[in-house]
Design an enzyme around this catalytic site. Structure first.
Site, PDB file in Angstrom:
ATOM      1  N   ASP A 163       3.162  -0.731   0.764  1.00  0.00           N
ATOM      2  CA  ASP A 163       3.099   0.718   0.548  1.00  0.00           C
ATOM      3  C   ASP A 163       1.639   1.158   0.635  1.00  0.00           C
ATOM      4  OD1 ASP A 163       5.815   0.970   0.163  1.00  0.00           O
ATOM      5  OD2 ASP A 163       5.687   0.728  -2.013  1.00  0.00           O
ATOM      6  N   ASP A 177      10.089   4.423   3.671  1.00  0.00           N
ATOM      7  CA  ASP A 177      10.643   5.197   2.559  1.00  0.00           C
ATOM      8  C   ASP A 177      10.823   6.658   2.955  1.00  0.00           C
ATOM      9  OD1 ASP A 177      10.509   2.905   0.989  1.00  0.00           O
ATOM     10  OD2 ASP A 177       8.511   3.388   0.227  1.00  0.00           O
TER      11      ASP A 177
END
Length: 204
Positions: A163, A177
């Site tokens: 991330d 995401d």
């Protein structure tokens, strides 16, 4: 009387005459039906192509961004994009989207794989362009994070997802995401509007 009927014979009924034989107009009817179905099959194939094109684009964009982040940003100071409101900061997330549920990595891996299978099966009856885009985003995002789960440390099916998008006062996430969330929102909108994946519209 019986002898006269035997000699003259009884007229054949239409059903009896046609029994075992195909009606002359059956072939044209079949051809017309096939001609009507052909555009539907073509449209369905195009929608499936859109689904996989969107999925491939989302997947490659996510994969490329993660490779760049690992190579250039990991173990380095975060990069400020919009002051401290938006930064790029590389982290490894063993949980679900936005960092939730880090103790259930394997479960999230199984769920992602199940989502991919369901979308692939649903593609067979897909005739709606908006649904093709929505499912493509879901598929691309699920494949992006599943790739991390399989190939990244600490092990197969337990890998931590990369991330790097870090808004202020919000969880850190990635492009996969984002694709999953956008696809999910689009599906909710389509469902409220009564549009089914096969292209039919219904109103409750």
């Amino acid at each position: 009387m019986a002898e006269a009927e035997r000699i003259i014979g009884t007229p054949e009924t239409p059903d009896a005459a046609g029994e075992g034989q195909e009606r002359p107009d059956a072939e044209p009817e079949r051809e017309q039906q096939e001609q009507k179905q052909a555009p539907e099959r073509t449209r369905g194939k195009r929608r499936v192509a859109v689904l996989f094109a969107v999925a491939l684009f989302a997947y490659l964009l996510d994969l490329g961004s993660k490779m760049l982040v690992v190579a250039k940003l990991e173990h380095h100071e975060p990069i400020e994009i919009i002051g401290d409101w938006l930064r790029f900061a590389a982290i490894r997330n063993a949980g679900a989207a936005f960092g939730f549920g880090e103790a259930f990595t394997i479960i999230f891996t199984v769920i992602a794989a199940a989502v991919i299978v369901v979308i692939a099966r649903l593609a067979r009856k897909l005739h709606s362009l908006p649904w093709a885009i929505a499912l493509g985003l879901l598929l691309g995002g699920a494949l992006g994070n599943l790739t991390d789960r399989i190939f990244r440390a600490p092990g197969v099916f337990e890998g931590a997802v990369v991330d790097f998008i870090a808004p202020k006062h919000f969880a850190v996430f990635n492009l996969a995401d984002s694709a999953i969330v956008c696809g999910g929102i689009l599906i909710v909108i389509l469902s409220f509007r009564g549009l089914d994946p096969d292209g039919t519209v219904h109103k409750d």
